[in-house]
Design a protein around this motif. Structure first.
Motif, PDB file in Angstrom:
ATOM      1  N   ALA A 185       0.836  -1.206   0.000  1.00 47.00           N
ATOM      2  CA  ALA A 185       0.000   0.000   0.000  1.00 47.00           C
ATOM      3  C   ALA A 185       0.868   1.252   0.000  1.00 47.00           C
ATOM      4  O   ALA A 185       0.537   2.254  -0.653  1.00 47.00           O
ATOM      5  N   LEU A 186       1.993   1.192   0.724  1.00 42.02           N
ATOM      6  CA  LEU A 186       2.894   2.342   0.761  1.00 42.02           C
ATOM      7  C   LEU A 186       3.525   2.590  -0.603  1.00 42.02           C
ATOM      8  O   LEU A 186       3.707   3.751  -1.007  1.00 42.02           O
ATOM      9  N   TYR A 187       3.857   1.533  -1.330  1.00 41.09           N
ATOM     10  CA  TYR A 187       4.396   1.722  -2.679  1.00 41.09           C
ATOM     11  C   TYR A 187       3.413   2.518  -3.550  1.00 41.09           C
ATOM     12  O   TYR A 187       3.817   3.395  -4.325  1.00 41.09           O
ATOM     13  N   VAL A 188       2.125   2.212  -3.443  1.00 36.93           N
ATOM     14  CA  VAL A 188       1.125   2.949  -4.228  1.00 36.93           C
ATOM     15  C   VAL A 188       1.085   4.407  -3.790  1.00 36.93           C
ATOM     16  O   VAL A 188       1.031   5.322  -4.618  1.00 36.93           O
ATOM     17  N   ALA A 189       1.113   4.636  -2.465  1.00 38.00           N
ATOM     18  CA  ALA A 189       1.107   6.010  -1.953  1.00 38.00           C
ATOM     19  C   ALA A 189       2.343   6.778  -2.424  1.00 38.00           C
ATOM     20  O   ALA A 189       2.256   7.953  -2.795  1.00 38.00           O
ATOM     21  N   GLU A 190       3.491   6.106  -2.412  1.00 38.57           N
ATOM     22  CA  GLU A 190       4.727   6.746  -2.883  1.00 38.57           C
ATOM     23  C   GLU A 190       4.614   7.114  -4.358  1.00 38.57           C
ATOM     24  O   GLU A 190       5.030   8.200  -4.780  1.00 38.57           O
ATOM     25  N   ALA A 191       4.058   6.211  -5.153  1.00 35.90           N
ATOM     26  CA  ALA A 191       3.889   6.492  -6.579  1.00 35.90           C
ATOM     27  C   ALA A 191       2.970   7.688  -6.791  1.00 35.90           C
ATOM     28  O   ALA A 191       3.228   8.541  -7.648  1.00 35.90           O
ATOM     29  N   CYS A 192       1.885   7.755  -6.015  1.00 30.49           N
ATOM     30  CA  CYS A 192       0.963   8.887  -6.138  1.00 30.49           C
ATOM     31  C   CYS A 192       1.640  10.196  -5.756  1.00 30.49           C
ATOM     32  O   CYS A 192       1.437  11.234  -6.409  1.00 30.49           O
ATOM     33  N   GLU A 193       2.442  10.163  -4.717  1.00 29.23           N
ATOM     34  CA  GLU A 193       3.130  11.388  -4.299  1.00 29.23           C
ATOM     35  C   GLU A 193       4.130  11.834  -5.362  1.00 29.23           C
ATOM     36  O   GLU A 193       4.245  13.029  -5.664  1.00 29.23           O
ATOM     37  N   ARG A 194       4.836  10.886  -5.965  1.00 25.63           N
ATOM     38  CA  ARG A 194       5.765  11.247  -7.047  1.00 25.63           C
ATOM     39  C   ARG A 194       5.009  11.831  -8.237  1.00 25.63           C
ATOM     40  O   ARG A 194       5.439  12.820  -8.844  1.00 25.63           O
ATOM     41  N   SER A 195       3.867  11.228  -8.561  1.00 26.55           N
ATOM     42  CA  SER A 195       3.065  11.716  -9.679  1.00 26.55           C
ATOM     43  C   SER A 195       2.545  13.122  -9.400  1.00 26.55           C
ATOM     44  O   SER A 195       2.554  13.987 -10.279  1.00 26.55           O
ATOM     45  N   ARG A 196       2.084  13.340  -8.169  1.00 32.50           N
ATOM     46  CA  ARG A 196       1.590  14.680  -7.811  1.00 32.50           C
ATOM     47  C   ARG A 196       2.680  15.732  -7.990  1.00 32.50           C
ATOM     48  O   ARG A 196       2.425  16.839  -8.488  1.00 32.50           O
ATOM     49  N   ARG A 197       3.887  15.407  -7.607  1.00 33.80           N
ATOM     50  CA  ARG A 197       4.973  16.378  -7.659  1.00 33.80           C
ATOM     51  C   ARG A 197       5.494  16.603  -9.077  1.00 33.80           C
ATOM     52  O   ARG A 197       5.906  17.706  -9.417  1.00 33.80           O
ATOM     53  N   THR A 198       5.485  15.547  -9.890  1.00 34.53           N
ATOM     54  CA  THR A 198       6.043  15.671 -11.234  1.00 34.53           C
ATOM     55  C   THR A 198       4.997  16.006 -12.285  1.00 34.53           C
ATOM     56  O   THR A 198       5.337  16.470 -13.378  1.00 34.53           O
ATOM     57  N   GLY A 199       3.728  15.734 -11.983  1.00 35.24           N
ATOM     58  CA  GLY A 199       2.665  15.945 -12.964  1.00 35.24           C
ATOM     59  C   GLY A 199       2.618  14.883 -14.037  1.00 35.24           C
ATOM     60  O   GLY A 199       1.945  15.051 -15.056  1.00 35.24           O
ATOM     61  N   ALA A 200       3.309  13.754 -13.804  1.00 31.53           N
ATOM     62  CA  ALA A 200       3.371  12.686 -14.802  1.00 31.53           C
ATOM     63  C   ALA A 200       2.923  11.366 -14.190  1.00 31.53           C
ATOM     64  O   ALA A 200       3.019  11.168 -12.981  1.00 31.53           O
ATOM     65  N   PRO A 201       2.448  10.440 -15.025  1.00 27.82           N
ATOM     66  CA  PRO A 201       2.136   9.102 -14.511  1.00 27.82           C
ATOM     67  C   PRO A 201       3.394   8.430 -13.960  1.00 27.82           C
ATOM     68  O   PRO A 201       4.513   8.696 -14.424  1.00 27.82           O
ATOM     69  N   VAL A 202       3.221   7.543 -12.981  1.00 26.09           N
ATOM     70  CA  VAL A 202       4.337   6.827 -12.360  1.00 26.09           C
ATOM     71  C   VAL A 202       3.971   5.360 -12.284  1.00 26.09           C
ATOM     72  O   VAL A 202       2.854   5.004 -11.880  1.00 26.09           O
ATOM     73  N   THR A 203       4.884   4.498 -12.661  1.00 28.18           N
ATOM     74  CA  THR A 203       4.643   3.063 -12.547  1.00 28.18           C
ATOM     75  C   THR A 203       5.123   2.574 -11.182  1.00 28.18           C
ATOM     76  O   THR A 203       6.056   3.133 -10.593  1.00 28.18           O
ATOM     77  N   LEU A 204       4.509   1.500 -10.717  1.00 29.25           N
ATOM     78  CA  LEU A 204       4.958   0.910  -9.450  1.00 29.25           C
ATOM     79  C   LEU A 204       6.339   0.292  -9.600  1.00 29.25           C
ATOM     80  O   LEU A 204       7.110   0.233  -8.636  1.00 29.25           O
ATOM     81  N   ALA A 205       6.675  -0.131 -10.810  1.00 29.25           N
ATOM     82  CA  ALA A 205       8.005  -0.686 -11.037  1.00 29.25           C
ATOM     83  C   ALA A 205       9.083   0.354 -10.754  1.00 29.25           C
ATOM     84  O   ALA A 205      10.143   0.030 -10.209  1.00 29.25           O
ATOM     85  N   GLU A 206       8.817   1.611 -11.127  1.00 35.01           N
ATOM     86  CA  GLU A 206       9.779   2.682 -10.843  1.00 35.01           C
ATOM     87  C   GLU A 206      10.008   2.827  -9.348  1.00 35.01           C
ATOM     88  O   GLU A 206      11.137   3.014  -8.886  1.00 35.01           O
ATOM     89  N   VAL A 207       8.942   2.771  -8.581  1.00 33.17           N
ATOM     90  CA  VAL A 207       9.053   2.931  -7.134  1.00 33.17           C
ATOM     91  C   VAL A 207       9.803   1.758  -6.529  1.00 33.17           C
ATOM     92  O   VAL A 207      10.690   1.937  -5.684  1.00 33.17           O
ATOM     93  N   ARG A 208       9.468   0.540  -6.960  1.00 34.50           N
ATOM     94  CA  ARG A 208      10.154  -0.635  -6.426  1.00 34.50           C
ATOM     95  C   ARG A 208      11.637  -0.623  -6.768  1.00 34.50           C
ATOM     96  O   ARG A 208      12.480  -1.003  -5.949  1.00 34.50           O
TER      97      ARG A 208
END
Length: 343
Positions: free
Chosen positions: A310-333
């Motif tokens: 669940a934290l990985y998803v939250a991290e991806a959302c936070e990165r997306s919010r800051r960059t304005g771009a889609p983020v994959t979970l693979a990037e976070v992992r």
């Protein structure tokens, strides 16, 4: 069964009262960095306050419930594992992925059970929706719509230590979506906004957010959250399939004033005020399950590995919010370090 409780703030006091009503809990001892607060709660409930956390463990606990400040969670879990005591800890495990990974890896290497507090897994509505979906009654799933809306914002002092709206609030939605569907999120696109008090922006946070999630079977989900929902505390989930749907949280107290002139159901006159009201019964069931975990009669129903996902998803959302771009979970992992998925 002797249970210790660390952290005697609002949720700690709530859990202490719940633990008192569980038949298998014969002795409850509380502790807090603020010893005055711990003693005050102990006196109110007629239980004992330990002089400190080491003194509490020295009494020989059968389990410990951690409801202290989020920033202390990981260290307190490790301390309980050092003592060989089964742990229930409110989410999150830690404020960051690294701290969470440390707990996950240690838990996997040992035999002491750890249960993380995602109480929606024990809510009757979410469980019924999961059963309907898993049974095939809803057909194939195409859309999920989840919302978590606080009636009033938390204190300004909470924001710098909360981890942000996605990690603190929407993480409940991320966990329940995984648990309900049995699928993994593969990508997210998220946005955030501030229309309320300036302390959210001052704390590098947002007071309202929205995220679009894509799962590994191409199911889509929207997740929204806000700290300002004047109609009442609103937590709902729409589970929409090819053959049917289920709507979680649509009860007599749902804060849903209709704009339609014709309405066949009663409008709520006493909407939920807080998450503790909305999920009271789920919290009771959750802590009851923990006593079974602590007694060795059942495995943890929500492990640190689940919380990490669940934290990985939250991290991806936070990165997306800051960059304005889609983020994959693979990037976070890839940037977080090796681990395996929780079930």
């Amino acid at each position: 069964m002797k249970i210790g409780l660390i952290g005697t703030g609002r949720i700690g006091a709530f859990h202490a009262r719940t633990l008192q009503r569980i038949p298998s809990v014969s002795d409850l001892v509380v502790a807090d960095a603020d010893t005055v607060r711990a003693v005050a709660l102990a006196d109110t409930l007629g239980v004992r306050a330990a002089a400190g956390i080491p003194e509490m463990y020295a009494e020989g606990l059968d389990g410990v419930v951690i409801t202290a400040a989020t920033s202390a969670h990981a260290a307190l879990i490790h301390q309980a594992l050092d003592a060989g005591v089964p742990v229930f800890c409110e989410k999150p495990v830690a404020l960051d992925v690294a701290g969470t990974l440390g707990v996950v890896e240690r838990t996997r290497a040992g035999s002491v059970p750890v249960q993380i507090g995602f109480q929606r897994r024990f809510d009757a509505g979410y469980r019924a929706a999961r059963e309907a979906l898993r049974s095939g009654e809803l057909g194939w799933l195409h859309t999920l719509r989840a919302c978590t809306s606080d009636r009033t914002p938390p204190p300004a002092a909470f924001i710098p230590t909360s981890g942000g709206l996605f990690r603190d609030c929407s993480i409940h939605d991320f966990d329940i979506l995984r648990w309900l569907t049995g699928r993994e999120v593969v990508s997210v696109y998220a946005q955030g906004a501030n229309r309320g008090a300036p302390f959210f922006a001052d704390g590098d946070d947002v007071d309202t957010c929205a995220a679009l999630l894509r799962f590994d079977d191409d199911t889509l989900a929207t997740v929204t959250a806000t700290r300002y929902n004047g109609a009442g505390h609103d937590v709902r989930l729409e589970v929409c399939g090819s053959e049917g749907a289920r709507f979680v949280g649509l009860d007599d107290r749902a804060p849903l004033p209709s704009a339609e002139p014709k309405l066949s159901w009663r409008r709520a006159t006493d909407p939920y005020d807080s998450f503790m009201e909305r999920f009271h019964d789920a919290y009771v069931t959750e802590l009851g399950r923990f006593t079974e975990v602590a007694a060795g009669r059942t495995p943890s129903p929500c492990t640190p590995a689940d919380a990490l996902e669940a934290l990985y998803v939250a991290e991806a959302c936070e990165r997306s919010r800051r960059t304005g771009a889609p983020v994959t979970l693979a990037e976070v992992r890839d940037t977080a370090g090796p681990t395996t998925s929780g079930g």
